[in-house]
Design an enzyme around this catalytic site. Structure first.
Site, short mmCIF file in Angstrom:
data_model
loop_
_atom_site.label_atom_id
_atom_site.label_comp_id
_atom_site.label_asym_id
_atom_site.label_seq_id
_atom_site.Cartn_x
_atom_site.Cartn_y
_atom_site.Cartn_z
N CYS A 30 0.97 -1.27 0.23
CA CYS A 30 -0.12 -0.08 0.13
C CYS A 30 0.90 1.16 -0.01
O CYS A 30 2.03 1.15 -0.36
CB CYS A 30 -1.16 -0.05 1.13
SG CYS A 30 -0.14 -0.11 2.89
N HIS A 546 35.56 -5.44 16.16
CA HIS A 546 35.77 -6.77 15.38
C HIS A 546 34.69 -7.72 16.20
O HIS A 546 34.72 -8.28 17.03
CB HIS A 546 37.18 -7.08 15.70
CG HIS A 546 37.39 -8.62 14.74
ND1 HIS A 546 37.12 -9.62 15.02
CD2 HIS A 546 38.31 -8.49 13.67
CE1 HIS A 546 37.62 -10.58 14.10
NE2 HIS A 546 38.20 -9.97 13.37
#
Length: 625
Positions: A30, A546
């Site tokens: 929509c 990391h």
């Protein structure tokens, strides 16, 4: 190109979290949402999908898995269809012969209505806006009804409404799993010139019959319910015929039977019954509305945005269109204006109140989208997370809706509730008190919700308030980029990090799968495998994050990057998301070192104590200069 790539990455993430292509029964969109129908809702991961910063919200309602995207939903829909290998028909059509899934009557109603009206909602809104401007041009003297310009523009604005049964026949045919061109022919017969001519002759006293059965002709132009009902019956009959017809002849014999049977049956039975049903619905709504217009306006103005959140508003769309078809006007759409502008006012209040740059941007863009009728960005991105602004928006919608109801304002063409709707409330006779009532209702709603938000301030749960200390972002502070258990760097099972050769810092064992920006700065580098990222703060602190130990071996699997080198960042921005559970199942250690790469340039780095639970956005490392 970058935008296209961004849509492709988002589409891949959405597909992964809805359970893959094989779990998609149908998909449509929509104004702001992808609306999935899934074979198995348990395979969908709503919580994981909400972590994606490009997804405003995930709502499971009305038998649909709804992913709220925003104004660029069509581009994302195309990307999802392409990634999943869905054709237009496969994306929007229920498979032929498939039984309707079980569910509540309301859920099935919403699913049917959204499936039928969503495909042409934008064109419907545009036609309504053009009708409104033409209505405004007459009292202002810009155009006259006798001019060629007015006639051509009126035909352009009225074509969709006049031939609405034809359009509904097509979309309903797709929704009900039949041949949409067959249902379009059936509904097209309702507005054929000969049928309209017979209707006019009947009004003059003439009568006709079909095989001796008297026919009551009705003007079906702009009607809604008869075309949908006829399409449903036609699709049912088509399936029955296809089951019994020989394969060699069913391609033409089935349509022949359907047209020959359904068209007369629609004109004799289905059409009159459906029309009567529509008249009863319109009369029922009018009875409630006329009892206390201001109360009806207040209730609808309060609850509309709540309905939008759960996708329940689709259940009201046929009522509005039915009112326009039967009565020639509709008060419901006029009442929705204050409901929309209540959320716009709250977003403007947040924009003026907050000092958070990111939240200001969200509030500003959400308010602009809301003015044009799309409230999801403001609701999901600004007012609903803050709770109070959303409530204030509903309060503004209630008061403004009561004003509009008391003024008995109406719309005379359909469209999404937006600033343009003010032109659609102008009656054929010109501007009157009902128009000024609508203007007053919008102004009251906008002003009241904005004022309440400014006076009451932003609650703690507003997006500008990051968890536990995000607002404390001094030049020497590094905020926690993840939530989880903080551990000393020496405890990390990787000698390179544990030895401190990469720099001083600490680590976090994450309990969620996303990495957030720890300061104001810039993305310096991003590993191709997306398992690590380098950042530099505005004050010159270089940080390496990391994710996990030896996760480079995953070669990028389970990681999604939301930034690229050179991008500006601020605290709380999502940098990388990762599938934590999947990586744990594969046996990876997710201890995540947060390293000050240039720590030798500073007097020291004070990490958080090991074993302490930290939250993303809380103070984590202090750099001593």
């Amino acid at each position: 190109m970058e935008t296209t790539m961004q849509y492709q990455e988002l589409a891949s993430d959405i597909l992964r979290h809805v359970g893959g292509r094989e779990n998609i029964k149908s998909l449509l969109h929509c104004a702001t949402r992808l609306r999935f129908k899934l074979h198995d809702h348990h395979q969908a991961d709503a919580a994981g999908l909400k972590l994606n910063p490009e997804v405003l919200m995930v709502v499971e309602s009305g038998g649909q898995f709804q992913v709220v995207i925003g104004n660029h939903v069509h581009d994302v829909w195309l990307a999802v269809c392409q990634a999943a290998g869905l054709s237009d028909d496969a994306a929007t059509q229920q498979p032929a012969g498939e039984e309707e899934e079980k569910g509540s009557l309301l859920a099935r109603l919403i699913d049917v209505v959204s499936g039928i009206f969503t495909p042409f909602l934008g064109v419907l809104a545009a036609s309504g806006i053009l009708k409104g401007f033409l209505a405004l041009s007459l009292p202002l003297g810009w155009l006259s009804e006798s001019s060629g310009t007015w006639r051509i523009l009126f035909a352009a604005s009225d074509a969709l409404f006049y031939f609405l049964p034809l359009v509904l026949g097509y979309t309903a045919g797709k929704k009900f799993g039949g041949n949409p061109f067959l249902t379009m022919v059936v509904s097209g017969s309702l507005v054929h010139p000969m049928i309209l001519q017979a209707f006019e002759m009947e009004a003059g006293g003439a009568t006709e019959s079909f095989l001796g059965i008297p026919v009551v002709y009705i003007n079906y132009a702009s009607s809604v319910i008869p075309a949908v009902c006829a399409a449903w019956f036609c699709c049912w009959l088509e399936r029955q015929c296809n089951k019994r017809m020989p394969a060699a002849v069913k391609n033409f014999l089935t349509p022949l039977v359907c047209i020959t049977v359904v068209v007369p049956l629609t004109l004799l039975v289905i059409g009159p019954l459906a029309t009567r049903m529509g008249e009863l619905l319109a009369a029922g709504f009018l009875a409630v509305y006329e009892f206390a217009p201001w109360l009806a306006g207040g209730i609808l103005g309060t609850l509309w945005q709540v309905c939008v959140i759960f996708g329940l508003h689709w259940g009201l769309v046929p009522l509005m269109m039915n009112n326009l078809s039967i009565l020639g006007h509709d008060p419901m759409l006029a009442i929705l204006l204050p409901a929309v502008f209540g959320q716009v006012g709250s977003a403007i209040g947040v924009l003026l109140k907050t000092r958070d740059v990111r939240l200001k941007t969200l509030a500003g863009s959400g308010a602009v989208a809301g003015v044009f009728g799309v409230t999801e960005p403001a609701v999901y991105g600004v007012t609903l997370p803050g709770r109070r602004p959303f409530i204030f928006g509903c309060i503004g919608g209630a008061v403004g809706g009561a004003v509009v109801g008391f003024s008995q304002s109406q719309v005379y063409s359909f469209g999404m509730a937006s600033i343009f709707t003010l032109a659609q409330v102008i009656p054929p006779g010109g501007v009157d008190s009902t128009v000024w009532g609508a203007v007053a209702g919008v102004a009251v709603s906008l002003g009241l919700s904005c004022l309440l938000t400014l006076v009451a301030g932003a609650p703690k749960s507003m997006p500008e308030q990051k968890p536990q200390g995000t607002g404390v972002t001094g030049d020497n502070h590094i905020l926690a980029p993840l939530s989880g258990a903080a551990v000393a760097l020496e405890a990390v099972a990787d000698a390179t990090f544990a030895s401190g050769v990469m720099g001083a810092g600490a680590a976090i064992i994450p309990d969620q799968g996303r990495v957030l920006a720890p300061f104001h700065g810039e993305v310096a580098s991003l590993f191709a495998t997306r398992h690590a990222i380098g950042l530099i703060s505005d004050s010159g602190i270089e940080v390496l994050i990391h994710i996990g130990i030896d996760t480079v071996k995953l070669k990028g699997e389970h990681f999604t990057a939301w930034v690229k080198p050179g991008d500006r960042i601020q605290p709380g921005d999502v940098l990388i998301t990762f599938e934590r559970e999947a990586m744990l199942r594969k046996g990876y250690d997710l201890s995540t070192p947060v390293i000050i790469s240039n720590s030798d340039e500073f007097a020291g780095v004070e990490p958080a104590q090991q074993g302490v639970s930290v939250h993303a956005g809380a103070p984590f490392l202090l750099v001593i200069r």
